[in-house]
Design a protein around this motif. Structure first.
Motif, mmCIF file in Angstrom:
data_model
loop_
_atom_site.group_PDB
_atom_site.id
_atom_site.type_symbol
_atom_site.label_atom_id
_atom_site.label_comp_id
_atom_site.label_asym_id
_atom_site.label_seq_id
_atom_site.Cartn_x
_atom_site.Cartn_y
_atom_site.Cartn_z
ATOM 1 N N ASN A 13 -64.258 -18.028 -36.251
ATOM 2 C CA ASN A 13 -64.733 -16.707 -36.105
ATOM 3 C C ASN A 13 -65.497 -16.276 -34.820
ATOM 4 O O ASN A 13 -65.150 -15.200 -34.231
ATOM 5 C CB ASN A 13 -65.465 -16.446 -37.386
ATOM 6 N N GLY A 14 -66.083 -17.197 -34.120
ATOM 7 C CA GLY A 14 -66.844 -17.139 -33.075
ATOM 8 C C GLY A 14 -65.726 -16.887 -31.915
ATOM 9 O O GLY A 14 -65.956 -16.029 -30.963
ATOM 10 N N THR A 15 -64.535 -17.637 -32.123
ATOM 11 C CA THR A 15 -63.599 -17.621 -30.920
ATOM 12 C C THR A 15 -62.802 -16.246 -30.870
ATOM 13 O O THR A 15 -62.750 -15.886 -30.055
ATOM 14 C CB THR A 15 -62.358 -18.857 -31.344
ATOM 15 N N PHE A 16 -62.518 -15.902 -32.208
ATOM 16 C CA PHE A 16 -61.781 -14.626 -32.394
ATOM 17 C C PHE A 16 -62.742 -13.241 -31.871
ATOM 18 O O PHE A 16 -62.189 -12.522 -31.053
ATOM 19 C CB PHE A 16 -61.769 -14.169 -33.927
ATOM 20 N N ASN A 17 -63.999 -13.464 -32.168
ATOM 21 C CA ASN A 17 -64.883 -12.354 -31.853
ATOM 22 C C ASN A 17 -65.266 -12.344 -30.275
ATOM 23 O O ASN A 17 -65.679 -11.201 -29.854
ATOM 24 C CB ASN A 17 -66.101 -12.332 -32.891
ATOM 25 N N SER A 18 -65.457 -13.570 -29.936
ATOM 26 C CA SER A 18 -65.888 -13.699 -28.428
ATOM 27 C C SER A 18 -64.885 -13.691 -27.393
ATOM 28 O O SER A 18 -65.229 -13.377 -26.107
ATOM 29 C CB SER A 18 -67.037 -14.748 -28.580
ATOM 30 N N TYR A 19 -63.747 -14.210 -27.556
ATOM 31 C CA TYR A 19 -62.853 -14.624 -26.406
ATOM 32 C C TYR A 19 -61.291 -13.903 -26.794
ATOM 33 O O TYR A 19 -61.018 -13.972 -25.507
ATOM 34 C CB TYR A 19 -62.483 -16.009 -26.609
#
Length: 260
Positions: A129-135
């Motif tokens: 989820n962090g990868t989708f939202n941040s990168y």
């Protein structure tokens, strides 16, 4: 002494029989090496973009171990054939130790693959989820991987399509009218992501899709690693038997000539 030499060259433990068996084993082992190498390369080439969505490199490491094992097999079969042809005990000894090395490489790859399966879900839940939202949009490799994943598995967002509402991509680009990437759309066209209604986009979670993809492939890697590693056991047994048979034949033969 002649009777001893005849016994050495007769039966299932004879030098000639063991040489024949080891030749056959090397041919089969050569093709097995190509199979192991092929699976490793397939993983790296076809699945490499999903590695960008994982927190660790364990998935990729398993593939590279199999590639190393497969390449090593191709060289080892050459050493084995030369050692058998020349009845060279030194080469046979090297061959046996190399088989042991390949056994360990494939066993490690297989074990890592099966153990890592249990960690995939938790790793994806924490990291994806962090990868989708941040990168997304800011990292081209991860952006391509996310778009590819959403298109292939008809999903949108790590947990839900609403995840995109909180993404850095939209927060730092106020001019973007999309609510989700175009790769979420049922029928993808430029700027189709301006509507996030379920009639326009896929609303399945991408975590579940990627988890199944990785687990299925880890099953293949584990089966190849652990399955083929036991082939080496047979080769080590045969090469050790041939080493002993050649030693037992050459020793008495030299002693016999010396006595004469």
């Amino acid at each position: 002494m002649a009777a001893y030499r005849r016994r050495t060259y007769e039966g299932c433990c004879s030098v000639s029989f063991l040489k024949y068996v080891l030749y056959v084993f090397n041919v089969l082992f050569f093709f097995a090496g190509w199979a192991v190498l092929g699976v490793g390369l397939w993983t790296v080439i076809d699945k490499h973009h999903y590695v960008n969505l994982l927190a660790t490199s364990t998935y990729a490491a398993t593939s590279y171990i199999l590639i190393i094992a497969g390449i090593t097999v191709l060289f080892v079969t050459v050493i084995g054939c030369i050692g058998v042809r020349q009845e060279d005990r030194c080469l046979l000894l090297i061959y046996t130790f190399m088989l042991l090395l390949i056994f360990l490489l494939e066993a490690v790859a297989g074990i890592i693959a099966y153990v890592y399966q249990e960690q995939v879900r938790s790793e994806l839940a924490v990291y994806m989820n962090g990868t989708f939202n941040s990168y997304y949009y800011f990292d081209q490799g991860r952006t391509d991987a996310i778009d590819s994943l959403q298109r292939k598995y008809k999903c949108c967002g790590a947990l839900d399509f609403e995840d995109w509402h909180y993404s850095r991509w939209l927060k730092e680009n106020p001019d973007v009218k999309n609510k989700v990437p175009d790769s979420c759309c049922i029928t993808e066209t430029p700027s189709c992501g301006v509507r996030d209604h379920p009639s326009n986009i896929h609303d399945d979670s991408c975590i579940g899709a990627l988890e199944k993809e990785i687990k299925d492939h880890l099953n293949i890697l584990g089966a190849v690693g652990l399955g083929f590693c036991f082939v080496q056991v047979f080769g080590m047994i045969i090469s050790c038997c041939l080493y002993i048979s050649i030693r037992d034949y050459i020793g008495p033969k030299k002693h016999y000539n010396y006595e004469r």
